[in-house]
Design a protein around this motif. Structure first.
Motif, short mmCIF file in Angstrom:
data_model
loop_
_atom_site.label_atom_id
_atom_site.label_comp_id
_atom_site.label_asym_id
_atom_site.label_seq_id
_atom_site.Cartn_x
_atom_site.Cartn_y
_atom_site.Cartn_z
N ASN A 7 -7.17 -2.83 0.07
CA ASN A 7 -6.79 -2.28 1.38
C ASN A 7 -5.33 -2.54 1.69
OD1 ASN A 7 -9.44 -1.38 1.99
ND2 ASN A 7 -10.01 -3.48 2.55
N GLU A 8 -4.70 -3.40 0.92
CA GLU A 8 -3.28 -3.71 1.04
C GLU A 8 -2.64 -3.50 -0.34
OE1 GLU A 8 -1.30 -4.81 3.63
OE2 GLU A 8 -2.97 -4.42 5.00
N PRO A 9 -1.36 -3.12 -0.37
CA PRO A 9 -0.71 -2.89 -1.68
C PRO A 9 -0.75 -4.13 -2.56
CG PRO A 9 0.63 -1.98 0.10
CD PRO A 9 -0.46 -2.79 0.76
N VAL A 10 -1.11 -3.92 -3.81
CA VAL A 10 -1.14 -4.97 -4.83
C VAL A 10 0.01 -4.72 -5.80
CG1 VAL A 10 -2.44 -5.93 -6.77
CG2 VAL A 10 -3.62 -5.28 -4.65
N GLU A 11 0.79 -5.75 -6.12
CA GLU A 11 1.88 -5.61 -7.09
C GLU A 11 1.29 -5.59 -8.50
OE1 GLU A 11 5.22 -8.23 -6.71
OE2 GLU A 11 5.25 -8.04 -4.52
N VAL A 12 1.27 -4.41 -9.09
CA VAL A 12 0.79 -4.27 -10.47
C VAL A 12 1.83 -4.87 -11.42
CG1 VAL A 12 0.03 -2.66 -12.25
CG2 VAL A 12 -0.51 -2.21 -9.83
N VAL A 13 3.10 -4.51 -11.18
CA VAL A 13 4.22 -5.18 -11.86
C VAL A 13 4.98 -5.92 -10.77
CG1 VAL A 13 6.35 -4.87 -13.17
CG2 VAL A 13 4.38 -3.40 -13.63
N THR A 14 5.07 -7.23 -10.90
CA THR A 14 5.62 -8.06 -9.84
C THR A 14 7.13 -8.10 -9.87
OG1 THR A 14 5.63 -10.08 -11.14
CG2 THR A 14 3.56 -9.51 -10.01
N LEU A 15 7.69 -8.60 -8.78
CA LEU A 15 9.14 -8.78 -8.69
C LEU A 15 9.63 -9.74 -9.78
CD1 LEU A 15 11.84 -8.31 -7.24
CD2 LEU A 15 11.22 -10.16 -5.67
N VAL B 273 -6.24 4.81 -0.93
CA VAL B 273 -6.36 5.40 0.42
C VAL B 273 -7.83 5.73 0.60
CG1 VAL B 273 -5.56 7.19 2.00
CG2 VAL B 273 -4.04 6.36 0.18
N LYS B 274 -8.53 4.87 1.32
CA LYS B 274 -9.99 4.94 1.33
C LYS B 274 -10.56 5.87 2.39
CE LYS B 274 -10.66 0.28 -0.53
NZ LYS B 274 -11.26 -1.06 -0.32
N ASN C 140 -11.55 12.87 -0.78
CA ASN C 140 -10.63 12.31 -1.77
C ASN C 140 -10.19 10.92 -1.33
OD1 ASN C 140 -9.05 12.17 -4.07
ND2 ASN C 140 -7.36 13.36 -3.21
N THR C 141 -9.99 10.05 -2.31
CA THR C 141 -9.47 8.69 -2.06
C THR C 141 -8.37 8.41 -3.07
OG1 THR C 141 -11.19 7.73 -3.47
CG2 THR C 141 -11.64 7.84 -1.09
N PRO C 142 -7.21 9.03 -2.90
CA PRO C 142 -6.13 8.89 -3.90
C PRO C 142 -5.51 7.50 -3.89
CG PRO C 142 -5.35 10.07 -1.99
CD PRO C 142 -6.81 9.88 -1.77
N MET C 143 -4.77 7.22 -4.96
CA MET C 143 -3.99 5.99 -5.05
C MET C 143 -2.60 6.26 -4.46
SD MET C 143 -5.82 3.56 -6.27
CE MET C 143 -4.55 2.35 -6.66
N ALA C 144 -2.19 5.42 -3.52
CA ALA C 144 -0.82 5.45 -3.00
C ALA C 144 -0.03 4.37 -3.73
CB ALA C 144 -0.82 5.20 -1.50
N MET C 145 1.15 4.74 -4.28
CA MET C 145 1.88 3.81 -5.13
C MET C 145 3.38 3.90 -4.87
SD MET C 145 -0.25 3.99 -8.71
CE MET C 145 0.38 5.54 -9.32
N SER C 146 4.09 2.80 -5.18
CA SER C 146 5.54 2.77 -5.04
C SER C 146 6.16 2.04 -6.23
CB SER C 146 5.95 2.07 -3.74
OG SER C 146 5.47 2.75 -2.60
N TYR D 109 6.61 -1.58 3.37
CA TYR D 109 6.49 -0.27 4.02
C TYR D 109 6.09 0.88 3.11
CZ TYR D 109 8.66 -2.29 8.18
OH TYR D 109 8.92 -3.06 9.28
N SER D 110 6.69 1.01 1.94
CA SER D 110 6.65 2.28 1.21
C SER D 110 5.23 2.78 0.96
CB SER D 110 7.40 2.16 -0.12
OG SER D 110 7.32 3.35 -0.84
N THR D 111 4.40 2.00 0.33
CA THR D 111 3.07 2.47 -0.04
C THR D 111 2.23 2.78 1.20
OG1 THR D 111 3.12 1.36 -2.17
CG2 THR D 111 0.94 1.84 -1.25
N LYS D 112 2.39 2.00 2.25
CA LYS D 112 1.66 2.29 3.49
C LYS D 112 2.16 3.57 4.14
CE LYS D 112 0.12 -2.40 4.55
NZ LYS D 112 0.08 -3.50 5.54
N VAL D 113 3.46 3.86 4.01
CA VAL D 113 3.98 5.12 4.52
C VAL D 113 3.43 6.28 3.70
CG1 VAL D 113 6.06 6.49 4.91
CG2 VAL D 113 6.07 4.06 5.46
N VAL D 114 3.31 6.11 2.39
CA VAL D 114 2.70 7.14 1.55
C VAL D 114 1.29 7.44 2.03
CG1 VAL D 114 1.87 7.69 -0.77
CG2 VAL D 114 4.09 6.58 -0.49
N ALA D 115 0.50 6.41 2.25
CA ALA D 115 -0.88 6.60 2.70
C ALA D 115 -0.92 7.29 4.06
CB ALA D 115 -1.59 5.26 2.75
N HIS D 116 -0.06 6.85 4.98
CA HIS D 116 -0.01 7.45 6.31
C HIS D 116 0.33 8.94 6.21
CE1 HIS D 116 0.99 7.90 10.58
NE2 HIS D 116 2.12 8.48 10.20
#
Length: 781
Positions: free
Chosen positions: A289-297, A339-340, A346-352, A365-372
């Motif tokens: 429900n919150e963005p997860v860092e697949v590749v971290t900083l 995006v549930k 549809n429940t697409p993946m929002a990614m940044s 912000y970015s991924t949540k803005v994509v979902a919004h």
């Protein structure tokens, strides 16, 4: 402004006056009417079996299909793209074809490109080295190098390259319903988009010696062949964007092993290209429900310190898309979430994807803005149909199916200005929103920029306002287009203008159509009718190729609102809105014969009361008729205002014959206000009148634009009010884009221009910062 009081027993018809004007697309030249409210007629293409008069696709509508299998490598040592593709082209048209047109958009960067020649240039007192280098020119060996063009069996085909277009001669006529397989091998040197401009390219980060590649317009792409224009083969010169056919893609992207790739579609081999930890985080993101860092900083920073010599191939597939783009770099953080809800079916993946310099802004912000964005656009258009939506920070803005490139970098200390934050959110909404216009509702951007940029900017405004009620939207509110619309005529052109010919590109193709649609929604049609019609257009033309006529017709067809006058004024013309309140007259019926007597006496005395009479009385002049009374006759002694008995009786008899409602006209209950308006701007619009009464209360009357239909220049209208009016204001909510608000008020209201008083100082050097941003100042306290 004059205010006059008159007597009346009944209101009579109003006379209309006119003055000549010159307007575009006149049906009735020289007249004061019959121009702005006539139907669009020949300005729209005729309906046919492919496109109906209702604005829907016809029963014989067709479009071509182009499927791609592409192998591409990004050479990180030499900044080069090397590719080989197989195109399967399906001729769904009723026409036999003897050649195909292919787009080679990277040729816009060639040293002898057409777009480097046809723009004006000049030198001023201050010139940058970059400007001089552009004038001198430098052949950087850019542009597409075609290595092979063959049919499916590998047999070479004849072709001709004309700037950004390539015509391929077919060995035999491609009949309706038939397919043709085309093989093309090519390569090109990737341009530095920070110096060369353009959409795709690379950005070099000197501090860590790495590149960020945004690869777009990178493969030879099929041009559109359509029912309304045949081949779309207008050259790409850098502004008018792309008309493309839908198809299915399989793309194998080979890059250095330490690169991270994000692309149109879905990756089919994450298990082969991600580490075990990254793959596990990707699986967590599927339900997050919150963005997860697949590749971290930390992983991105670690990768930035070295360069892998090994390579990996990322395999992507995308169904029913019109284009394909990707990003690759070793200096990318990647986060994702599902995006549930909010998108039907549809429940697409929002990614940044973003570098360390963007982390302070993009991570929260970015991924949540994509979902919004997906949720809001889905509500107003169609449910987002694709499996992913990606935002990439690349210090620019451009859109492709399921992926877009945006900006949004923090200062070195991790702080940022409010303008940077809102600008970033706005551009992410805008570029992600392009998934709907034109990636799904697939208009021809090369011909009509406004059909994707304008419609998308309008939806961007809706999404911004649903993000934050105080969002500082730059485009959409009516009053914000007024400065553009008041420009001299030689700096304006209709919205219905080809992309290459627009002088003020942003205001014309983005802001004005977005404003027009917002006015339609909030002011002309109302939200319910507009939203239904706009959604109907989006659903009718999803995954198809609409034209302006299809949009105009659908909006009317689905709402039962005649909008031809609106399209004519806002989209085909350049007149501004400037409705002036020229005169206000106050009428009140006489309440009794005594009122009439007093009113007549006052009027008679006012007529006699000249400055000469006043001064004669003040000087004590010996008037002849007063010094010699023999000069006085009947009329000197006659009470001209006395009410005769027969008049009193007749009035009383008449009054008693009236109904209660009719008697109310005489008891002082009603005030009648006659307002005179002139259309100084030329663009007809509704008139909104805010009345402020003597007791401080207010109300608004909304007069439809059709008040101008019989006189497009001047109109007069009477209003009955039960309270005396103290002030009148036209367009109080700034709904119409009126360019001159000084003539909207009665009595006239003049607002002084404020100036700032300060002590003379040296000030910062040209181009230097005026000080820290608010976040930095807060940290210093």
């Amino acid at each position: 402004m004059k205010r006059r009081f008159h007597q009346l027993v009944m209101l009579i018809g109003l006379g209309l006056y006119s003055f000549p004007t010159v307007a575009q697309y006149q049906n009735n030249p020289g007249s004061n009417h019959g121009n702005k409210f006539e139907q669009l007629g020949t300005l729209l293409s005729d309906p046919n079996v492919y496109r109906t008069a209702s604005g829907a696709p016809g029963h014989q509508y067709w479009q071509q299909k182009a499927d791609y299998v592409i192998d591409v490598e990004v050479d990180d040592e030499n900044q080069r793209v090397i590719g080989a593709e197989t195109i399967t082209y399906t001729n769904n048209s009723p026409d036999p074809l003897n050649y195909l047109w292919i787009q080679l958009d990277e040729n816009e960067h060639k040293a002898d490109a057409e777009n480097k020649k046809f723009d004006e240039s000049s030198l001023g007192e201050r010139v940058t080295t970059r400007q001089l280098q552009q004038l001198i020119g430098d052949d950087k060996d850019l542009g597409v190098k075609i290595l092979k063009v063959a049919d499916g069996a590998g047999k070479a085909l004849q072709y001709t390259i004309n700037y950004t277009m390539m015509r391929v001669e077919l060995p035999a006529i491609l009949k309706p319903g038939a397919k043709f397989v085309l093989q093309i091998d090519w390569q090109y040197n990737i341009s530095d988009r920070t110096t060369e401009g353009g959409r795709g390219g690379y950005e070099y980060f000197a501090e860590d010696g790495n590149y960020l590649y945004t690869i777009a317009q990178w493969y030879p792409r099929m041009a559109v062949y359509s029912d309304f224009q045949g081949w779309q083969n207008k050259q790409f010169t850098g502004r008018g964007e792309f008309a493309l056919a839908f198809g299915d893609f399989k793309v194998n992207i080979t890059v250095p092993a330490d690169h991270v790739v994000g692309a149109t579609g879905e990756c089919r081999n994450y298990a082969n290209v991600l580490t075990a930890a990254q793959l596990n985080r990707w699986q967590q993101a599927q339900q997050a429900n919150e963005p997860v860092e697949v590749v971290t900083l930390d992983e991105a920073k670690q990768a930035m310190q070295g360069k892998a010599t090994a390579k990996k191939t990322w395999i992507y597939e995308a169904k029913n898309v019109r284009d394909f783009a990707f990003v690759t770099s070793r200096r990318l953080v990647w986060d994702a979430m599902r995006v549930k809800e909010g998108i039907e079916g549809n429940t697409p993946m929002a990614m940044s994807y973003y570098g360390p310099e963007a982390y302070p802004l993009y991570r929260p912000y970015s991924t949540k803005v994509v979902a919004h964005t997906l949720k809001v656009y889905s509500k107003h258009t169609i449910a987002y149909p694709y499996p992913v939506a990606i935002s990439v920070e690349a210090s620019n803005g451009m859109e492709y199916p399921m992926i877009c490139f945006n900006y949004g970098r923090a200062d070195k200390d991790g702080t940022y200005s409010e303008a940077t934050k809102y600008g970033m959110i706005g551009v992410i909404i805008h570029e992600v929103g392009h998934n709907f216009f034109p990636m799904i509702v697939n208009s021809d951007e090369r011909q009509w920029t406004w059909m994707d940029e304008g419609l998308n900017t309008f939806c961007q405004f809706l999404a911004e306002q649903e993000w934050d009620k105080d969002f500082p939207s730059r485009r959409g509110p009516a009053h914000k287009i007024a400065d553009y619309m008041k420009l001299p005529k030689d700096q304006l052109e209709p919205i219905m203008t080809n992309s290459e010919n627009i002088v003020q590109f942003g205001p014309n193709a983005y802001a004005k159509p977005a404003t027009a649609l917002n006015i339609l929604r909030e002011t002309i049609m109302g939200r319910e009718l507009f939203d239904y019609a706009f959604k109907e257009y989006s659903q009718r033309w999803a995954f198809k190729h609409p034209t302006p006529a299809d949009f105009f017709r659908t909006m009317e067809d689905a709402s039962a609102v005649d909008l031809d006058w609106f399209w004519r004024g806002w989209f085909f013309g350049i007149d501004p809105v400037d409705i002036s309140l020229d005169d206000v007259q106050h009428f009140q019926p006489m309440g009794s014969l005594q009122d009439a007597q007093a009113e007549a006496k006052t009027a008679f005395e006012n007529d006699l009361n000249t400055i000469s009479r006043q001064r004669n009385i003040e000087e004590g002049i010996d008037f002849a008729v007063e010094g010699d009374t023999s000069l006085q006759d009947f009329y000197n002694k006659w009470d001209r205002f006395a009410i005769a008995d027969e008049d009193r009786q007749a009035f009383e008899q008449y009054y008693e014959s009236l109904t209660t409602e009719e008697k109310a006209l005489y008891d002082g209950k009603y005030h009648f206000y006659q307002l005179s308006f002139s259309n100084k701007g030329g663009l007809v619009m509704p008139i909104f009148i805010q009345w402020t009464f003597a007791d401080g209360t207010k109300e608004i009357d909304r007069i439809p634009a059709y008040i101008w239909r019989k006189n497009e220049h001047e109109v007069t209208k009477v209003f009955a009010k039960t309270k005396e009016v103290k002030a009148i204001l036209i367009d109080p909510l700034r709904e119409t884009a009126d360019i001159d608000e000084e003539n909207n008020a009665w009595p006239r209201q003049h607002t002084p221009t404020r100036f700032e008083l300060f002590k003379q100082g040296a000030g910062p050097a040209r181009g230097a910062s005026a000080g820290p941003n608010p976040m930095q100042r807060a940290r210093q306290q």
